[in-house]
Scaffold this active site. Structure first.
Site, PDB file in Angstrom:
ATOM      1  N   PRO A 179      38.661  36.843  33.409  1.00 27.92           N
ATOM      2  CG  PRO A 179      40.663  35.729  33.765  1.00 27.92           C
ATOM      3  CD  PRO A 179      39.300  35.562  33.185  1.00 27.92           C
ATOM      4  CD  GLU A 180      35.860  42.473  32.863  1.00 27.23           C
ATOM      5  OE1 GLU A 180      35.931  43.699  32.656  1.00 27.23           O
ATOM      6  OE2 GLU A 180      34.860  41.930  33.354  1.00 27.23           O
ATOM      7  CG  HIS A 227      39.919  21.346  36.459  1.00 27.11           C
ATOM      8  ND1 HIS A 227      39.105  20.579  35.644  1.00 27.11           N
ATOM      9  CD2 HIS A 227      39.274  21.441  37.641  1.00 27.11           C
ATOM     10  CE1 HIS A 227      38.017  20.237  36.315  1.00 27.11           C
ATOM     11  NE2 HIS A 227      38.097  20.745  37.530  1.00 27.11           N
ATOM     12  NE  ARG A 252      32.617  26.182  31.124  1.00 28.19           N
ATOM     13  CZ  ARG A 252      31.741  27.165  31.014  1.00 28.19           C
ATOM     14  NH1 ARG A 252      31.554  28.002  32.006  1.00 28.19           N
ATOM     15  NH2 ARG A 252      31.035  27.316  29.919  1.00 28.19           N
ATOM     16  NE  ARG A 290      29.510  48.490  16.451  1.00 30.77           N
ATOM     17  CZ  ARG A 290      30.252  47.611  17.117  1.00 30.77           C
ATOM     18  NH1 ARG A 290      31.544  47.777  17.238  1.00 30.77           N
ATOM     19  NH2 ARG A 290      29.687  46.555  17.651  1.00 30.77           N
TER      20      ARG A 290
END
Ligand SMILES: [Zn+2]
Length: 273
Positions: free
Chosen positions: A2-3, A95, A114, A153
């Site tokens: 998820p972003e 889960h 996970r 960068r």
């Protein structure tokens, strides 16, 4: 993973149902040893119990559940975490890693295949989110400052966009989509991005994220909202996971390469170096 748009969707969903509610009880699975950070699961559950939820915020991909007494319950879903609200208990799911009972019969259920998801209970949010860069959907996301951070960068622009210290909340999906809209090759060194290109990219990031929030996020694999429903934005992406399909603008075959270890999708013609 998820972003920003997915976490924002969950934030809005939760806010509508948990505001003003009190956490009656909390349970952390013994099978989730790394879920709670900086304190024991027992201390975490004790700290949450009996507290009223005063607001639900977000910083980057972190969900911030503000509680009475100045404490904040922070949740990061990582790869496969889901935070869903239900009535009368949590589903019997192998889960299920944590559950929280509220005072109106509703439950918050944290399901995470996970097991990379993390939670904190802190009085100072900055302790967890202090190193994050600007929020792309807020005024603090300034074009000149953004270009300045790119110029420092030498890594590929795609990798730099994923750095949460440069920009909070952008991950693999929306980095690829934003670079496509801005017409920038994802492999190009960040420091070589020109002023006009940085402006296009800034605008593309905001547009892409706003559209994805409007579509309740993208569900490629695991993501669902706080009701367990998928988002729609995966139906509208232009390059992400469209490898070998024709570009929607020019018809050129979309390519996939690795940039900074991450799968990256782009149109070799629309995004010339
Ligand atoms: Zn193209």
């Amino acid at each position: 993973m998820p972003e920003l748009p997915e976490v924002e969707t969950i934030r809005r969903d939760l806010l509508a149902v948990v505001l003003g509610r009190t956490v009656r009880d909390a349970w952390i699975s013994p099978n989730a040893p790394r879920l709670v950070q900086l304190m024991t699961p027992e201390a975490f559950c004790r700290g949450l119990g009996g507290r009223r939820i005063e607001d639900v915020g977000r910083r980057g991909k972190y969900l911030l559940i503000h509680l009475e007494g100045g404490l904040t319950w922070i949740v990061h879903l990582r790869m496969t975490g889901r935070l869903q609200h239900t009535l009368g208990g949590c589903p019997d799911d192998a889960h299920l890693r944590a559950k929280f009972e509220l005072d109106d019969g509703r439950w918050l259920c944290f399901i995470d295949m996970r097991k990379f998801g993390t939670m904190w209970l802190v009085d100072d949010v900055e302790l967890v989110t202090g190193k994050l860069g600007p929020e792309p959907l807020e005024e603090t996301f300034d074009v000149a400052a953004f270009h300045g951070s790119l110029r420092r960068r030498s890594a590929a622009i795609k990798a730099v966009l994923l750095d949460q210290a440069v920009l909070a909340g952008v991950g693999n999906i929306y980095a690829d989509e934003s670079l496509f809209r801005a017409g920038i090759d994802p492999r190009k060194a960040a420091k070589r991005i020109s002023g006009p290109a940085a402006r296009r990219l800034h605008e593309a990031i905001v547009e892409v994220l706003l559209e994805a929030v409007g579509d309740r996020g993208s569900s490629f694999q695991d993501y669902v909202d706080a009701q367990g429903e998928a988002g729609y934005h995966q139906l509208k992406v232009r390059v992400f996971r469209r490898t070998d399909e024709p570009c929607l603008v020019c018809g050129t075959t979309i390519r996939r390469v690795k940039v900074g270890g991450r799968s990256t999708h782009f149109c070799p013609k629309c995004q010339r170096r």
